[in-house]
Write a protein that holds these residues in place. Structure first.
Motif, PDB file in Angstrom:
ATOM      1  N   LEU B  34       0.817  -1.218   0.000  1.00  0.00           N
ATOM      2  CA  LEU B  34       0.000   0.000   0.000  1.00  0.00           C
ATOM      3  C   LEU B  34       0.848   1.265   0.000  1.00  0.00           C
ATOM      4  CD1 LEU B  34      -2.730  -1.039   2.601  1.00  0.00           C
ATOM      5  CD2 LEU B  34      -2.916  -0.991   0.103  1.00  0.00           C
ATOM      6  N   LYS B  36       2.641   3.103  -1.907  1.00  0.00           N
ATOM      7  CA  LYS B  36       3.058   3.429  -3.272  1.00  0.00           C
ATOM      8  C   LYS B  36       2.137   4.468  -3.873  1.00  0.00           C
ATOM      9  CE  LYS B  36      -0.166   0.388  -5.015  1.00  0.00           C
ATOM     10  NZ  LYS B  36      -0.883  -0.773  -5.054  1.00  0.00           N
ATOM     11  N   ALA B  37       1.473   5.223  -2.992  1.00  0.00           N
ATOM     12  CA  ALA B  37       0.501   6.195  -3.461  1.00  0.00           C
ATOM     13  C   ALA B  37       1.034   6.966  -4.664  1.00  0.00           C
ATOM     14  CB  ALA B  37       0.137   7.158  -2.340  1.00  0.00           C
ATOM     15  N   SER B  38       0.352   6.832  -5.769  1.00  0.00           N
ATOM     16  CA  SER B  38       0.803   7.535  -6.964  1.00  0.00           C
ATOM     17  C   SER B  38      -0.028   8.803  -7.139  1.00  0.00           C
ATOM     18  CB  SER B  38       0.637   6.598  -8.156  1.00  0.00           C
ATOM     19  OG  SER B  38       0.565   7.364  -9.326  1.00  0.00           O
TER      20      SER B  38
END
Lengths: 484, 460, 484, 460
Positions: B34, B36-38
Motif C-alpha cells: 500500500l 506506493k501512493a501515486s
C-alpha cells in the motif's frame, strides 16, 4: 461584569445607523394579518458597541491562532491566512448560486480541479464536493452503498459493521440509512479483532465503516484482508476520512480496497473549524459507486465547466444541500491543495506522524501510559491516565482543565471509550518541536502538582474567564436564551 | 515544506528520541503493497504569491451582473464589521467549544444567537445551527416524526410551495427511514397552498405539516388557518421561514391559535455572502417541550465553581458521540462561523434595521414588478401579497431571454420553467435593498429589448 | 515566559515556506564587494508561529475596539470597519503612485471630493491632502506663512506667537521654520490673556498658532478680536486642527479669520490611530495662502482629475512626502465623510460636546475638581487631581494605572502643563452614556480605594500583562534591541 | 446619526444632568457671529451600503496593468497574514503606547521591529518609524547636523543619484533652518557617484554626506570608498537604502572602515501595499552614540515592579511634548500600523526569504533588461551592477510610448526624461519577484510594437 451579554448593553432606540437603509417604508401593502405585532427583541446597540463586544468575546477563546490545540481526531492545524483571503475575493463572495455557469468559469475551474486532485490523492474514481460536512459524507457514503445493493435487487443486506472504537457518527449514520449496526471489537493490539470480524461478515452485510488509521491511533494492518473478506461477502467498504491526514499522499484508501470515502476538508485540507464549522465533507467513490454520487458536481467539457445535476445523473442518491455545497470552504481547500502540491501532501503525513510519535515517546518516557505502546502512532495516539486517576486522584478532566491554565488546549478526552481515562492527542504537522516539548513539560508539571496538591489540580482552571462550569445544572435547569 | 516548521536538526533530534532512522520508518506498519501512493497527477506546489495570482485570475474571469435572482439566496448588504470580526483568528481557527472554559467567546455568542433566533421565530429553544436551509428542513421532518407523541405516523405533508431543492434534499435524507412525504397542491391563481383544498388529506394522519412563509414564490401563505388545520389533525407544524422576512411577518410561534411547533430555514440572508451557495447555515427553533428532540448543538447558561455566570454545550446526551446509533441525528460539525457572522449582523441591524431591510426589499420588488409588468406581455403569474419575490410570465422562453439579459449585466431571475414547466415561460424575480432604481431600470430596458428581439426572431 | 520575543521562538533553518520564492538564485552577477557576508538575524519561524505570536501580542493592547479610550486631544473614536474595507479594495491597494492619472480616475475622484468637502467644512479656499501627519501640517502651515511674508519682502517678522497651553508640536514647528517662539499666557478663565497677547503682537509678528477650542478644553471666545489684531499687525493665523472634532460643522476656522489650518484626519475624520499612526494632516488655506500650498493636490478639469505638481504651482513651499500623501488614510477619511454627510458633521460636534459636558458634570458632582468649572467643556475637559494627590497621596499616574485595571484606558496625563495633576479627558461622540457612567464609577472607586489602601492604588496596575514599568531604568540602561 | 449611540432618552438625561435645555446651549460660548457654518455644499450622508457601492464603482474604474515601475515604490508580494493581523482591532484602533502597561502588544512588536532594522542596517539603534523615505532622509540630514560634533557646518552633500523627490522634500523641510544641500554630480557612464570627482568638494566642511544604495537608478554605489572619503572629512555618512536590497547588500553599518553613521529609507518594500503612494513608513537607524539625537519614538526594554520584562517608550525627553521649541523634531504621529505590517512581514520571510525576494527580483530585472535591449534601439543607459532597477534608452519619446504600453496592460517604467532630460528618452524599469516571464514577454512585445508605430509615424 465579566460576562456582559450584548443584551445587557442594549438600549431602547439605539442603532448602528450606517448599517440599515435610511428609509423605513411602512410595508403597508402587506396585509395586516401577516404582520407581526411586536418587534423581535434584537440587540439595540451602536456599531462600536457591537465591534467592542464581539472583539472582547473573541479574546475569551482558545484557537489555533493563539494556542497549541492537540484535539485528537480533529486535526487542528494551521489554517493558512492566504486561503481565507483568496476565498473572500469579491467575485467569489458575490456570485449567486444560481448564476449561469458561463458567468462563473473561474470559480468552477477551481472546484473541478479540487475534485480531480482529491480523487488522485485518495485513489478514487471521482469526487463530489457538494457535501457539507463529514457526517453528511458518511450519510452519502452509506446511502450509496444502499443504492448499490438496491439497484442490484440485493435486498437482504441489513447490517453495517462498525468497530467499537469508531466515531459516534458512524453508527448514527448507519441507523439514518435504515441499517442495523453490528459492532466489531478491537483487539488488544488496536487492530480489528479478526475472528470477531470474520464471524460477523455474511450475506446480511451491506458494508463496513472503517477509519484507517483507526481512532485508537494505529494503522489497521490487515486492511487488505478485511477488504477482500467484505467484498467476497458482497459487501462494500466505507472509509471515514477523519484520519486521512495521517496517510495523505503516502497511502490511498482506494488502493486499500475502499469503495467510498469521505474527507473532512476542515481537517486534512486545513479549512478553518470556525468554532464548530462550516466543514466540507467531500466524497470520493470507486468506479462501481460512480452512478450514485450525490449531485451536483462539476464536469469539464472541452474548455467549459458546468454542474452535473439531476438530469445528468439519474441514479444519484440525490441532493444533500440546497445549492452547490460549501463553496467558500472549497475555495480555501483549493488554495491549500495548490500550495501543498504533490510534494507537500506526503509531507503532511510524514510530519504529523513524526510529531505524534515524538510526543508519544516523550510522554511515555516521562512516565505516562500509552494505550498501544508496541504500535507506531499514526498522526495521533492515546494516553491513558488510569494510573494518575487511581493513584493521585487526577483524572482526565483534571488534566484537561489544568492544561488550559498552562496555555494548552486539552486533547480529546474520554475518547475512544474503550480505553479508560483516555486522552487522544493529535499534534498535527504544523506544530513545532518547541510546542510539543512545552506540552510534555505541562503534563509532567500537572502530575507533580497533583502529587503535591490534588485539590489545586481538581479546582482548575484558574486563569480563564470562568472556572470549572456546572454542566449538570446546565442540563437540568435549561437556560437557553436571555429573557431580559 | 509549506506549513511544516521542522528544521533538519529538530527532525534528527525527534527521530533519535523515537529511535528510528528515517521518517519513513514510522510508516513501517503499513503493508508494503500500500505504500506506493501515486499522486503525480497533482500539480507541483506553488507559493502563496503564485496561488494568489492564479486565483485572482480565476476570480477576474467571473462576472458580477446586477442580481435579481433570489430563489433561496439573497443579495443583502453585509456590514464590513461582520466579517472583519468573524475572521478574527480566535473565532475562525477555534473548534467546537468542547472545553467550555476555553471557549466562552464562542459559547456566549451562541447563547446570544439562540436568543435572537428565538425572538425572530417566537419559539423558545434554538440550536446553534445546522448545515443549511434544506438540511434544516430535513432535520425538522425527522424531529417532528420523533417528537409527535399523539400521532405515530411517518407521513409528512410537504406543499409544492416549498423550495423544490429543499423538497429534494428532504427526500434524499429521509428516504431510508420510512418517512413518506405527501405533496400538497398549489392554488395556481395565488401561488400558495389553498387551505380549502386540504380537506382530502384529512383521512390519514400526519406526523407533521410543513408551511413555508414566504413560500418559494415569495407569496404569503395563510399561516394561521393552515396551522390551526394541522393542529386539528394532531400534526406538528414545521414553519420554513426567511429570517429577514420575520422582521415584518408574524413569527411562527404565534401562528394560529397555538403557534407552529418547529421553525427552520436558511440563515444566509443574515449576513452571509452569496458565495456560489455556501457555506450558509440552517437555523431551527422549537417549543421548550421539544428541546430534547432538537438536533445539533445547544448552548446553555450555567455557573462556574465560584458561582459566576458561564456558558456550556448542554443536552449532549442526545448527540451521537454518546448515543451512537441511537442519536437524534448524525450532525456533528455545524456552521459555527456563519452563526458568528449572523450574530454580529443581527446586532448591527437590530430589529429596526432588519425591518427596514425587509421593508425596503419589499418596496424595491414592488418597483421592479411595476416596471417589468409595464412591458407588453409581461405579467404577474399570481395575485396576492408577496414579500420580496414574484413570479412573472414572459412571452418568450426564459432560456433565451436570460442570456440576453446577462449580456446587459443583469441576472434576470430564476427560470421557473425548470421546475414548473406547466406555467410556461416565467421568471422568479427578486430585489433586495441593494438593488438600485438605476439597476431596476436597466433590467426593464434590457428585458424589453430582449423580448423585442426574440419576438422579431419569432416573427422572422 | 509571558513576554516571549519572536526571536525566542526562532530556530536556525526554520521558514514560512509558502511566503518566499522557491528559487534561490545566487545573485552572482552582483560583485562580491557589494554583498553582505552574514545574513541579518531576522526571525526564523513558521507561518503559524508568526500568526500565533502576533495574535497573542495584539491581545496585550488596549484599543478602541476593546476599551473606552478617553485620551484627551487624541479623539479616539470608533474607526468604521467599512472605511477600512473600502480603502483596501485591491484596485486601490495595487495602484503604483507613479501610475498615470488616466489609470486612476476613480481614486483621484475620491481624493478630489475629499479636498472639496474638507475645504467646505473648515471654511477654507482649498485643501491639500499630501501631508502625512498633524505635525507636518503644522510645518506646512508655518512654512506657508513664512513664504507669504518672504514673497512680500516683509522680512522683519521673526516671531510666532504660541499660547503656553499649546501642544508641544507648535513651538517645535515654529523653530523648524526658523522662527522665534513667543509664549502667550492663558488667563484664569482659560482664554488667552488678552493684555499679554496684545502686548506681544507687533511688526515682528509673523503669525500666531492657535487651537480653538484650546487644549484646556474651552472655546477661545475672543477669537475674532485676536484675528483682527494679528491681521492688523500684518501677521497671519494658523489653526491647529487637533480639536476640530469639537466644532465640526458648527463653526468654521475660516469664518474665525484663520489663514491656514491643518486637520488630523486620524482624529476628526476617524481614520485609525494604528498604534501610533499613520495619520494624515490635511492642510487648508485662505485665498491669500493658496499659491503656497504644498504639492501635489488633485484638480478637476472637465471630467478629468489630475495631480497638480511643481510646474502647476511655482510658488508652492514644495513637496512634503515622497509621493502623494497617505492615500490609504485618505480613502478611509473619504468613506467616513461620505457616511457622515452634511447632516452628520455637526452631530460629531454636538455629541462629542454633549459627552464631554456630561462627563465633566458627573465628575464634578462626584467631587472631582474641574479645571475650568465656569466654562462649557468643548469636546474635552480637564480634571485636576491636586486634592487627591495632596490629601490621599494618589496622583494622576496612580489614577491612570488603576483605571487600566478597571478596564478603562487612562485619559491624557499631566497635560496641559499649566494645570497641576491634570487629566485631559475626551470621551468622543461614539461612546455611550453607559461607558461614561462606568468611567465615573471607576474614578470614584479609585478615590475610595486610595482612602482605604493607598499602597494598593500606588501599586497598580495588577491585571495587565505587566505591572508598573521602570521608565528610569529604560532610559538609563538603554536596551533597544534583542541581542541573542 | 452614524456612529453616535445616544438614544433620545439618554440625551434628555444627559442634558438634565448638565442643566441645559438643548445641545445647542452647550455651544453658547461661541460668538453668535461664528455659529453659522454653511456646509450645504457637502453631499448628504450615505449608509455603508451606498458608500460601498460608490467606492467599488470608483475602484472598478481604475485599471491594474502589470507594473514595471519602481522609482521608490515596489510591487512585492505581501503575505495575506500580514494585513489580516495588522488590521486586528487591537493594533488598528490603538494609539501611541503612552500607557505602556496597556500597550505591551505594540511596544514589544516595536522592540522586535527595532531589532530587525538594526540587523538589516548593521547599526544598533532604530526608531519606531518616520513618515516615509523622503522625510526620513530629511530628518537624517537634520540629525546629522545636530550630531556632528567635529564639524559645525550646515552643509550636506546630496548626490544627484538620490531620488529626485527625496531631494526635493529634504529641501522643503530644511530650507528654513539654514542648511545647504550641495549637489554631488553623477558619473554619466555608470549612473552613480564618481568617487574620483569628489576631490573638488574637499575644501569646505560638510556635516554629512548622503550615500544611496542602490541609488535612484538602481545602480550600486561604491559605498566603501565613499564612506571612507566622507569620514576623512569628518562628515557623518547618511545611508539611504532599500531595505529589501539589504538582504543581499553590505549593511551600512559595515561600509568602509567605520561604517555609515545613520541609515534611513523607505520601508514600503517590507509588506506595505503600493496604495498610490502611502501610507508607507520611513525607517532610521544609527550608532548607539547618536541615539539621543535620533528623532521619533523609541522603545526600550525594562522591568516592571515585579522584575518581569516589559517594554516602554524611552528617551522621551527628546520629544516635543517635553522639549517643546527645543525638541529634536516636531514628529509626533508616526507610522505604527505600517511598522506592524513590516514586522509581521519580516517574521514571515526571515533573512532567507527576504534574500530570495531580492535575488529573484534581481534575476527578473536581468531577464527584463535582456529582453528589452534585444529590441532595436533599446539599450542600457549605464553600465555597471544594478539591483532591480535599470534605466534604458528608447528611440522614441517616453510620453508617447508609455500610453501605448498602458493600452497593452503594461506600466512600462518611469519616464526618466521628466527629471533627467539631458539623457534623452529613457525609462527607468523595474521587475520584482511578482512579475512573471509572461508579463516580461508582453512588455517586450508591446514595446517593440510601440516603437515600430512611433517609428512609422516619425517616418510618415
Amino acid at each position: 461584569s465579566e460576562a456582559v451579554l450584548i443584551y445587557d448593553i442594549s438600549r431602547e432606540g439605539r442603532r448602528a445607523y450606517a448599517q440599515a437603509p435610511a428609509e423605513a417604508p411602512g410595508a403597508d401593502s402587506l396585509p395586516r394579518r401577516f404582520r407581526r405585532q411586536r418587534q423581535p427583541q434584537l440587540p439595540q446597540v451602536s456599531e462600536l458597541e457591537t465591534v467592542r463586544h464581539y472583539t472582547r468575546l473573541s479574546q475569551k477563546n482558545f484557537s489555533i491562532d493563539t494556542h497549541f490545540y492537540p484535539l485528537g481526531s480533529c486535526t487542528m492545524k494551521y489554517n493558512p491566512r492566504g486561503a481565507n483571503n483568496l476565498a473572500m475575493l469579491p467575485q467569489f463572495l458575490e456570485r449567486h448560486p444560481l448564476a449561469p455557469d458561463e458567468t462563473g468559469q473561474g470559480f468552477l475551474a477551481c472546484i473541478y480541479e479540487l475534485q480531480q486532485d482529491l480523487a488522485v490523492v485518495t485513489g478514487m474514481q471521482d469526487v463530489t464536493l457538494s457535501v457539507m460536512a463529514g457526517a453528511q459524507g458518511e450519510f452519502a457514503g452509506v446511502a450509496m452503498i444502499r443504492a448499490y445493493h438496491d439497484a442490484r435487487g440485493d435486498d437482504g443486506r441489513t447490517e453495517i459493521l462498525v468497530p467499537d472504537a469508531a466515531h459516534g457518527t458512524n453508527p448514527a449514520t448507519a441507523t439514518m440509512c435504515g441499517y442495523q449496526v453490528r459492532e466489531i471489537p478491537t483487539g488488544a493490539d488496536g487492530d480489528v479483532d479478526m475472528d470477531a470480524f470474520k464471524a460477523a461478515v455474511g450475506p446480511q452485510t451491506a458494508g463496513i465503516m472503517l477509519t484507517n488509521p483507526s481512532t485508537v491511533g494505529v494503522f489497521e494492518r490487515r486492511i487488505e484482508e478485511i477488504a477482500a473478506t467484505v467484498h467476497e461477502a458482497g459487501g462494500l467498504l466505507y472509509y471515514d476520512g477523519a484520519n486521512l491526514n495521517a496517510i495523505l499522499g503516502k497511502a490511498r484508501p482506494g488502493d486499500m480496497g475502499f469503495d467510498v470515502i469521505h474527507m473532512n476538508l476542515h481537517k486534512t485540507f486545513s479549512t478553518p473549524h470556525g468554532g464548530g464549522g462550516p466543514g466540507a465533507g467531500a466524497v470520493g467513490v470507486s468506479e462501481r459507486l460512480l452512478p450514485y454520487l450525490p449531485i451536483p458536481r462539476v464536469t469539464k467539457e472541452g474548455e467549459h465547466y458546468r454542474w452535473l445535476t439531476e438530469s445528468d445523473c439519474p441514479n444519484s442518491i440525490g441532493r444533500l444541500c440546497t445549492f452547490n455545497g460549501n463553496s467558500g470552504v472549497l475555495l480555501r481547500a483549493y488554495a491549500y491543495v495548490r500550495m501543498l502540491g504533490r510534494e507537500g501532501m506526503p509531507r503532511v503525513a510524514e510530519y504529523s506522524t513524526l510529531n505524534a510519535n515524538y510526543l508519544m515517546t516523550r510522554l511515555r518516557e516521562a512516565g505516562f501510559t500509552v494505550a498501544y505502546p508496541d504500535r507506531r502512532a499514526s498522526h495521533e495516539f492515546i494516553v491513558s491516565l488510569k494510573h494518575e486517576a487511581k493513584e493521585l486522584g487526577a483524572n482526565v478532566m483534571d488534566f484537561a482543565k489544568r492544561l488550559l491554565d498552562l496555555g494548552y488546549h486539552a486533547p480529546t478526552t474520554y475518547f475512544p471509550l474503550l480505553v479508560p481515562e483516555a486522552l487522544l492527542i493529535e499534534p498535527t504537522e504544523t506544530e513545532s518541536k518547541r510546542e510539543l516539548d512545552g506540552f510534555v513539560d505541562a503534563m509532567v508539571r500537572i502530575r507533580e502538582e497533583a502529587r503535591e496538591n490534588i485539590d489545586m489540580v481538581k479546582g482548575a482552571p484558574y486563569r480563564l474567564p470562568v472556572r470549572r462550569l456546572d454542566d449538570v445544572k446546565a442540563a437540568r435547569e435549561l437556560d437557553l436564551r436571555w429573557e431580559g | 515544506m509549506p506549513f511544516v516548521p521542522h528544521t533538519e536538526q529538530e527532525v534528527r533530534e525527534m527521530l533519535d528520541a523515537i529511535g528510528v532512522e528515517r521518517i519513513e520508518d514510522l510508516f513501517d506498519e503499513i503493508p508494503e503493497s500500500l505504500r506506493k501512493a501515486s499522486i503525480d497527477a497533482i500539480p507541483a506546489g506553488m507559493n502563496e504569491m503564485e496561488v494568489t495570482q492564479l486565483m485572482r485570475r480565476r476570480a477576474a474571469q467571473d462576472v458580477q451582473p446586477a442580481c435579481f435572482v433570489g430563489a433561496g439566496a439573497y443579495d443583502h448588504h453585509v456590514p464590513a464589521a461582520v466579517w472583519e470580526i468573524t475572521t478574527r483568528g480566535e473565532f475562525y481557527s477555534a473548534y467546537t467549544p468542547y472545553q467550555a472554559e476555553a471557549s466562552q467567546g464562542t459559547l456566549q455568542l451562541l447563547y446570544e444567537f439562540q436568543t435572537m433566533m428565538s425572538e425572530l421565530t417566537g419559539l423558545y429553544a434554538s440550536n446553534a445551527s445546522l448545515y443549511d436551509g434544506a438540511t434544516a428542513l430535513a432535520e425538522a421532518v425527522l424531529m417532528a416524526v420523533r417528537a409527535n407523541r399523539k400521532v405515530k405516523s411517518k407521513r409528512v405533508l410537504m406543499p409544492r410551495s416549498v423550495h423544490p431543492y429543499y423538497r429534494r434534499v428532504v427526500e434524499t435524507i429521509v428516504a431510508n427511514q420510512g418517512i413518506e412525504l405527501v405533496e400538497a397542491p398549489l392554488d395556481d391563481t395565488v401561488g400558495r397552498i389553498d387551505p380549502e383544498a386540504l380537506g382530502r388529506f384529512e383521512d390519514e394522519p400526519f406526523a407533521a405539516v410543513v408551511i413555508p412563509q414566504p413560500n418559494f414564490f415569495g407569496a404569503l401563505e395563510e399561516v394561521d388557518r393552515l396551522t390551526d388545520w394541522a393542529h386539528g389533525l394532531n400534526a406538528l407544524v414545521i414553519a420554513v421561514c426567511n429570517p429577514v422576512a420575520l422582521a415584518l411577518l408574524t413569527p411562527p410561534g404565534e401562528w394560529g391559535t397555538e403557534g407552529a411547533d418547529i421553525a427552520c430555514g436558511e440563515g444566509q440572508p443574515l449576513g452571509i455572502p452569496l458565495s456560489s451557495g455556501g457555506p450558509y447555515f440552517g437555523y431551527m427553533t422549537t417549543r421548550k417541550q421539544h428541546v430534547r428532540q432538537l438536533p445539533g448543538r445547544i448552548v446553555g447558561r450555567t455557573v462556574d465553581a465560584d458561582g459566576r455566570t458561564g456558558y456550556t454545550l448542554t443536552l449532549q446526551a442526545r448527540e451521537q458521540h454518546i448515543r451512537r446509533s441511537k442519536a437524534t441525528s448524525n450532525i456533528c460539525t455545524n456552521q459555527g462561523l456563519m452563526v458568528t457572522a449572523a450574530t454580529v449582523h443581527l446586532s448591527l441591524l437590530g430589529a429596526e434595521g432588519l425591518a427596514r431591510v425587509a421593508a425596503v426589499s419589499h418596496e424595491r420588488t414592488r418597483e421592479l414588478v411595476q416596471k417589468l409588468t409595464a412591458i407588453d406581455g409581461v405579467e404577474r403569474l399570481f395575485d396576492g401579497p408577496f414579500f420580496h419575490e414574484v413570479p412573472v410570465r414572459i412571452p418568450a422562453p426564459a432560456e433565451e431571454v436570460l442570456p440576453m439579459l446577462a449580456n446587459r449585466g443583469v441576472l434576470g431571475g430564476y427560470d421557473l420553467s425548470q421546475e414548473f414547466p406547466e406555467w410556461g415561460p416565467a421568471l422568479l424575480i427578486c430585489a433586495t435593498e441593494t438593488r438600485t432604481s438605476e439597476e431596476i431600470d436597466r433590467f426593464a430596458a434590457a428585458l424589453a429589448d430582449a423580448l423585442r428581439n426574440t419576438g422579431q426572431r419569432a416573427r422572422a
